[in-house]
Design a protein around this motif. Structure first.
Motif: not given
Length: 192
Positions: A86, A99, A103, A127, A131, A179
């Motif tokens: 990620e 992150q 997550a 994803p 994820q 992102s």
């Protein structure tokens, strides 16, 4: 006669140029053949100590759907794969930690709400559903010579945030992330 000599000279010059066109690149490339076309050295997966999840992440066992296969791992191991996928490992260690927390929070939210996989698995590596996830071997192949340093940064980010979760009212929030936003985001009510 003179015309015939000119044609012969033209043919000879053309043949010499054509030969040079094919031979010169070979002469230039041949000394570097191994460096240019040699096989990559295999990734040594035994570098360093194996990752051990922190006490809190290590207590949470997960069934992770990876394609058609269900993998069993603890939360810390799963988070390593998520953070690898990620966020670029070259990012600042504090960004990697943020992150890891996002997550972890998202994963625990999915676990508490039942997720999308019924009894088959707790979460997946797709994803578009859960994820993104990437295994260590593939990540190391992508990272090349920086593999050792990048893997260590990600391991430190996950271990350094062991058990840290974002809660609201004592419950993990839906910690969605993206992102890139092209400089613009929308209010949650406009998205959902």
């Amino acid at each position: 006669m003179r015309r015939r000599n000119q044609v012969r000279q033209s043919v000879a010059v053309s043949a010499a140029l054509l030969a040079a066109l094919f031979v010169l690149p070979l002469l230039v490339v041949a000394p570097f053949r191994t460096a240019l076309f040699g096989r990559e050295t295999p990734v040594d997966e035994t570098e360093g100590q194996p990752f051990v999840s922190g006490q809190l992440d290590g207590e949470s066992a997960l069934r992770v759907l990876d394609g058609e296969t269900v993998l069993e791992m603890d939360l810390g191991e799963y988070l390593l794969g998520v953070v690898r996928a990620e966020m670029p490992a070259s990012f600042h260690p504090e960004a990697l930690k943020a992150q890891a927390v996002a997550a972890r929070t998202y994963t625990l939210y999915k676990l508490q709400t039942g997720g999308n996989h019924g009894d088959a698995a707790d979460i997946c590596t797709n994803p578009t559903c859960c994820q993104a996830y990437i295994g260590e071997e593939r990540a190391r192949a992508n990272w090349g010579e920086n593999a050792g340093a990048y893997e260590k940064k990600i391991e430190e980010a996950v271990a350094g945030t062991d058990g840290q979760v974002i809660l609201y009212g004592g419950v993990p929030i839906l910690a969605v992330f993206h992102s890139s936003s092209a400089g613009l985001t929308r209010a949650a009510g406009e998205v959902w």
